[in-house]
Design a protein around this motif. Sequence first.
Motif, PDB file in Angstrom:
ATOM      1  N   LYS A   4       2.380  -9.643  -0.881  1.00 58.51           N
ATOM      2  CA  LYS A   4       3.173 -10.092  -2.397  1.00 58.51           C
ATOM      3  C   LYS A   4       2.041 -11.306  -2.602  1.00 58.51           C
ATOM      4  CE  LYS A   4       6.678  -6.791  -1.901  1.00 58.51           C
ATOM      5  NZ  LYS A   4       8.412  -7.049  -2.011  1.00 58.51           N
ATOM      6  N   ALA A   5       1.926 -11.895  -2.022  1.00 60.08           N
ATOM      7  CA  ALA A   5       2.213 -13.065  -2.210  1.00 60.08           C
ATOM      8  C   ALA A   5       0.182 -13.508  -3.020  1.00 60.08           C
ATOM      9  CB  ALA A   5       1.728 -14.737  -1.436  1.00 60.08           C
ATOM     10  N   MET A   6      -0.893 -12.202  -2.027  1.00 55.96           N
ATOM     11  CA  MET A   6      -1.694 -12.836  -2.739  1.00 55.96           C
ATOM     12  C   MET A   6      -1.982 -11.878  -3.717  1.00 55.96           C
ATOM     13  SD  MET A   6      -3.167 -14.648  -0.557  1.00 55.96           S
ATOM     14  CE  MET A   6      -4.883 -14.016  -1.599  1.00 55.96           C
ATOM     15  N   ALA A   7      -1.290 -10.193  -3.616  1.00 53.75           N
ATOM     16  CA  ALA A   7      -1.691  -9.355  -4.968  1.00 53.75           C
ATOM     17  C   ALA A   7      -1.579 -10.065  -6.427  1.00 53.75           C
ATOM     18  CB  ALA A   7      -0.379  -8.358  -4.361  1.00 53.75           C
ATOM     19  N   LYS A   8      -0.343 -10.710  -6.095  1.00 52.93           N
ATOM     20  CA  LYS A   8       0.044 -11.439  -7.325  1.00 52.93           C
ATOM     21  C   LYS A   8      -1.464 -11.922  -7.801  1.00 52.93           C
ATOM     22  CE  LYS A   8       4.846 -12.608  -6.640  1.00 52.93           C
ATOM     23  NZ  LYS A   8       5.388 -13.620  -6.113  1.00 52.93           N
ATOM     24  N   ALA A   9      -2.452 -12.872  -7.195  1.00 52.29           N
ATOM     25  CA  ALA A   9      -3.723 -13.641  -7.686  1.00 52.29           C
ATOM     26  C   ALA A   9      -4.531 -12.793  -7.624  1.00 52.29           C
ATOM     27  CB  ALA A   9      -3.390 -14.655  -6.962  1.00 52.29           C
ATOM     28  N   MET A  10      -4.769 -11.862  -6.204  1.00 55.59           N
ATOM     29  CA  MET A  10      -5.969 -10.529  -6.636  1.00 55.59           C
ATOM     30  C   MET A  10      -5.990 -10.288  -5.897  1.00 55.59           C
ATOM     31  SD  MET A  10      -8.070 -13.918  -5.221  1.00 55.59           S
ATOM     32  CE  MET A  10      -8.286 -14.692  -3.752  1.00 55.59           C
ATOM     33  N   THR A  11      -6.687  -8.748  -6.288  1.00 51.21           N
ATOM     34  CA  THR A  11      -6.799  -7.958  -5.034  1.00 51.21           C
ATOM     35  C   THR A  11      -7.959  -7.993  -4.069  1.00 51.21           C
ATOM     36  OG1 THR A  11      -5.854  -6.077  -6.218  1.00 51.21           O
ATOM     37  CG2 THR A  11      -6.926  -5.232  -4.529  1.00 51.21           C
ATOM     38  N   ILE A  12      -7.493  -8.483  -2.600  1.00 49.40           N
ATOM     39  CA  ILE A  12      -8.661  -8.535  -1.816  1.00 49.40           C
ATOM     40  C   ILE A  12      -8.972  -6.732  -0.696  1.00 49.40           C
ATOM     41  CG2 ILE A  12      -8.745  -9.719   0.353  1.00 49.40           C
ATOM     42  CD1 ILE A  12      -7.004 -12.237  -0.440  1.00 49.40           C
ATOM     43  N   THR A  13      -7.458  -6.297  -0.953  1.00 49.54           N
ATOM     44  CA  THR A  13      -8.016  -5.013   0.000  1.00 49.54           C
ATOM     45  C   THR A  13      -7.033  -3.957  -0.563  1.00 49.54           C
ATOM     46  OG1 THR A  13      -6.032  -5.672   1.152  1.00 49.54           O
ATOM     47  CG2 THR A  13      -8.078  -6.120   2.128  1.00 49.54           C
ATOM     48  N   TYR A  14      -7.639  -2.739  -0.654  1.00 46.01           N
ATOM     49  CA  TYR A  14      -6.983  -2.261  -1.279  1.00 46.01           C
ATOM     50  C   TYR A  14      -7.390  -0.423  -0.531  1.00 46.01           C
ATOM     51  CZ  TYR A  14     -11.669  -1.328  -3.500  1.00 46.01           C
ATOM     52  OH  TYR A  14     -13.194  -1.136  -4.153  1.00 46.01           O
ATOM     53  N   LYS A  15      -6.940   0.606  -0.571  1.00 47.00           N
ATOM     54  CA  LYS A  15      -7.256   1.971  -0.160  1.00 47.00           C
ATOM     55  C   LYS A  15      -7.393   3.137  -1.138  1.00 47.00           C
ATOM     56  CE  LYS A  15      -4.502   4.358   3.880  1.00 47.00           C
ATOM     57  NZ  LYS A  15      -3.699   4.503   4.482  1.00 47.00           N
ATOM     58  N   LEU A  16      -8.675   3.929  -0.447  1.00 48.35           N
ATOM     59  CA  LEU A  16      -9.156   5.054  -1.336  1.00 48.35           C
ATOM     60  C   LEU A  16      -9.089   6.128  -0.262  1.00 48.35           C
ATOM     61  CD1 LEU A  16     -12.108   3.815  -3.961  1.00 48.35           C
ATOM     62  CD2 LEU A  16      -9.613   4.132  -4.496  1.00 48.35           C
ATOM     63  N   GLY A  17      -7.455   6.545  -0.199  1.00 47.42           N
ATOM     64  CA  GLY A  17      -8.221   7.824   0.673  1.00 47.42           C
ATOM     65  C   GLY A  17      -7.620   7.732   2.214  1.00 47.42           C
ATOM     66  N   THR A  18      -8.446   7.666   3.197  1.00 49.93           N
ATOM     67  CA  THR A  18      -8.075   7.038   4.427  1.00 49.93           C
ATOM     68  C   THR A  18      -8.886   5.617   4.967  1.00 49.93           C
ATOM     69  OG1 THR A  18      -9.576   8.721   6.056  1.00 49.93           O
ATOM     70  CG2 THR A  18      -7.462   9.828   4.911  1.00 49.93           C
ATOM     71  N   ALA A  19      -9.369   5.359   4.004  1.00 51.02           N
ATOM     72  CA  ALA A  19     -10.389   4.115   3.854  1.00 51.02           C
ATOM     73  C   ALA A  19     -10.065   2.796   3.683  1.00 51.02           C
ATOM     74  CB  ALA A  19     -12.038   4.529   3.634  1.00 51.02           C
ATOM     75  N   LEU A  20      -9.757   1.365   4.068  1.00 51.29           N
ATOM     76  CA  LEU A  20      -9.327   0.622   3.758  1.00 51.29           C
ATOM     77  C   LEU A  20     -10.487  -0.274   2.906  1.00 51.29           C
ATOM     78  CD1 LEU A  20      -7.353  -1.281   3.071  1.00 51.29           C
ATOM     79  CD2 LEU A  20      -7.673  -2.809   5.668  1.00 51.29           C
ATOM     80  N   TYR A  21     -10.709  -0.338   1.703  1.00 51.58           N
ATOM     81  CA  TYR A  21     -11.842  -1.231   1.307  1.00 51.58           C
ATOM     82  C   TYR A  21     -11.256  -2.396   0.941  1.00 51.58           C
ATOM     83  CZ  TYR A  21     -13.314   3.286  -0.507  1.00 51.58           C
ATOM     84  OH  TYR A  21     -14.548   4.729  -0.050  1.00 51.58           O
ATOM     85  N   ILE A  22     -12.531  -3.231   0.717  1.00 51.52           N
ATOM     86  CA  ILE A  22     -11.990  -4.784   1.121  1.00 51.52           C
ATOM     87  C   ILE A  22     -13.396  -5.765   0.155  1.00 51.52           C
ATOM     88  CG2 ILE A  22     -12.672  -6.666   2.654  1.00 51.52           C
ATOM     89  CD1 ILE A  22     -12.695  -4.821   5.292  1.00 51.52           C
ATOM     90  N   SER A  73      -9.564   5.744   8.258  1.00 51.21           N
ATOM     91  CA  SER A  73     -10.984   6.772   8.865  1.00 51.21           C
ATOM     92  C   SER A  73     -12.069   5.184   8.748  1.00 51.21           C
ATOM     93  CB  SER A  73     -11.603   7.690   7.771  1.00 51.21           C
ATOM     94  OG  SER A  73     -11.692   6.774   6.414  1.00 51.21           O
ATOM     95  N   GLU A  74     -12.198   4.401   8.195  1.00 52.41           N
ATOM     96  CA  GLU A  74     -13.294   3.508   8.085  1.00 52.41           C
ATOM     97  C   GLU A  74     -12.776   2.505   7.233  1.00 52.41           C
ATOM     98  OE1 GLU A  74     -16.671   4.609   6.395  1.00 52.41           O
ATOM     99  OE2 GLU A  74     -15.522   5.520   4.430  1.00 52.41           O
ATOM    100  N   PHE A  75     -13.290   1.014   7.595  1.00 56.96           N
ATOM    101  CA  PHE A  75     -13.216  -0.393   6.618  1.00 56.96           C
ATOM    102  C   PHE A  75     -14.120  -0.122   6.181  1.00 56.96           C
ATOM    103  CE2 PHE A  75     -10.403  -2.204  10.272  1.00 56.96           C
ATOM    104  CZ  PHE A  75      -9.513  -2.410   9.671  1.00 56.96           C
ATOM    105  N   VAL A  76     -14.411  -0.851   4.447  1.00 55.34           N
ATOM    106  CA  VAL A  76     -15.152  -0.130   3.373  1.00 55.34           C
ATOM    107  C   VAL A  76     -15.398  -1.725   3.532  1.00 55.34           C
ATOM    108  CG1 VAL A  76     -16.694   0.382   1.812  1.00 55.34           C
ATOM    109  CG2 VAL A  76     -15.411   1.837   3.332  1.00 55.34           C
ATOM    110  N   PHE A  77     -16.440  -2.657   3.270  1.00 56.14           N
ATOM    111  CA  PHE A  77     -17.010  -3.849   2.382  1.00 56.14           C
ATOM    112  C   PHE A  77     -17.408  -3.025   0.894  1.00 56.14           C
ATOM    113  CE2 PHE A  77     -16.661  -5.433   6.446  1.00 56.14           C
ATOM    114  CZ  PHE A  77     -16.162  -6.799   6.039  1.00 56.14           C
ATOM    115  N   CYS A  78     -16.807  -3.199  -0.544  1.00 62.76           N
ATOM    116  CA  CYS A  78     -17.186  -3.100  -1.877  1.00 62.76           C
ATOM    117  C   CYS A  78     -15.607  -3.289  -2.377  1.00 62.76           C
ATOM    118  CB  CYS A  78     -16.483  -0.926  -2.045  1.00 62.76           C
ATOM    119  SG  CYS A  78     -17.463  -0.424  -3.097  1.00 62.76           S
ATOM    120  N   GLY A  79     -16.051  -3.511  -3.807  1.00 62.05           N
ATOM    121  CA  GLY A  79     -15.355  -4.379  -4.459  1.00 62.05           C
ATOM    122  C   GLY A  79     -16.110  -4.517  -5.839  1.00 62.05           C
TER     123      GLY A  79
END
Length: 208
Positions: A4-22, A73-79
């Motif tokens: 919650k602390a980081m989400a208030k300022a910015m979104t660092i990670t987010y999930k789409l389907g079964t992948a976690l995006y960074i 399923s995977e980590f994905v560096f994409c933002g």
Amino acid sequence: MASKAMAKAMTITYKLGTALYINITNRCTNRCVFCVRTTAAGVADGLNLWLEREPTVTEVLRDIQQWDTAGLSEFVFCGYGEPLARADATIDICRELKKSYAVPIRVNTNGQANLLYEQDITPLLAGLVDAVSISMNAKNAQEYQAICLSEFGEKAYASMLEFAGKCKQYIPVVVLTVVDIMPPADIRACREIARQVGVDFRVRKLVD
């Protein structure tokens, strides 16, 4: 969920389907006319990926730890930026992820990192990155520059293809991609170029 602390300022990670995006940077050497950050309010359900500042490696890893990674399923560096604009941070994060998770790592990139750093960085990705998806977007340098507006000009296209070829030596899966709004003939031409480079090819939706 993300902290919650980081989400208030910015979104660092987010999930789409079964992948976690960074999402580690908003910097990019391209200004693509079709980029989601200029054509839409956000990704998925309007998720805003603009960063107030670039998160540290520690902050990224801490944010990832907030997620339930079971079934991932995977980590994905994409933002909203080019992850390899922070190559050192990307590599450090990958190294730590490999220590803690048995999850493949993909990097989505414009393939201009070697131009940016004026050296071949692909050997540094060996053993850390399992897949790289490189935005090809056009069948020649002139058309690429017209839609991608690289700060490196038309030489960005040849460097991107060369980057893809070099990645083959160190990364198991290398894919050149185009968006589905291209004419069929152009898509066929791009597919043939990818075949000549010796990498996979994928047509992606305009907004992934």
